[in-house]
Design an enzyme around this catalytic site. Structure first.
Site, PDB file in Angstrom:
ATOM      1  N   GLU A  61       0.827  -1.208   0.000  1.00 46.17           N
ATOM      2  CA  GLU A  61       0.000   0.000   0.000  1.00 46.17           C
ATOM      3  C   GLU A  61       0.858   1.254   0.000  1.00 46.17           C
ATOM      4  OE1 GLU A  61      -3.989   2.084   1.543  1.00 46.17           O
ATOM      5  OE2 GLU A  61      -3.597   0.015   2.104  1.00 46.17           O
ATOM      6  N   SER A  91       7.518 -17.556   1.732  1.00 46.52           N
ATOM      7  CA  SER A  91       7.943 -16.901   2.972  1.00 46.52           C
ATOM      8  C   SER A  91       9.410 -16.506   2.864  1.00 46.52           C
ATOM      9  CB  SER A  91       7.706 -17.815   4.179  1.00 46.52           C
ATOM     10  OG  SER A  91       8.454 -19.001   4.053  1.00 46.52           O
ATOM     11  N   GLY A 107      -7.994   5.707 -14.430  1.00 44.91           N
ATOM     12  CA  GLY A 107      -9.285   6.287 -14.785  1.00 44.91           C
ATOM     13  C   GLY A 107      -9.354   7.739 -14.354  1.00 44.91           C
TER      14      GLY A 107
END
Length: 138
Positions: A61, A91, A107
């Site tokens: 993020e 992992s 967009g």
């Protein structure tokens, strides 16, 4: 703005944030992508001594949101992450991971990013998808 200045600006925004806590560092920017690194050590481990999936998602993020911040016209508004998903496929216990956010869709009000988190041998650790929205400035 050249890529060195872009990276310096993005990294300067990390002070006193989760990104600073996780030692996330933006290292490369291109036409439609941004790359960040994060060390894998005890501060990002889960109890079994491997990279915590939440730390991977925080990295994804962070790089996707920073990329959105860089790639939008700031006169349009501010960027917020509105949805993120992650598939953890391998992992890792120690070393460095690299997250590359590539724009999939741009967009009028939303941006869609694919974020690949890989280890130092370019093996896929997590594959993430982040949707960001552009909010009007008030």
């Amino acid at each position: 703005m050249d890529s060195k200045n872009v990276l310096e600006k993005l990294n300067s925004l990390n002070k006193n944030t989760l990104m600073e806590t996780l030692s996330i560092n933006y290292i490369e920017v291109g036409e439609d992508y941004l790359v960040a690194t994060m060390p894998v050590d005890k501060k990002v481990h889960q109890p079994m001594g491997i990279l915590h999936g939440g730390a991977s998602v925080a990295l994804a993020e962070s790089v996707g949101s920073a990329a959105s911040l860089h790639f939008i016209d700031h006169s349009l508004g501010e960027v917020r992450g509105i949805e993120i998903s992650a598939n953890h496929v391998r992992s890792i216990r120690e070393g460095m991971v690299k997250a590359t956010a590539r724009m999939v869709h741009r967009g009028r009000t939303t941006l869609l990013w694919e974020i690949r988190i890989e280890d130092e041998k370019d093996r896929l650790i997590s594959l993430c998808k982040l949707t960001c929205i552009i909010l009007e400035r008030k």
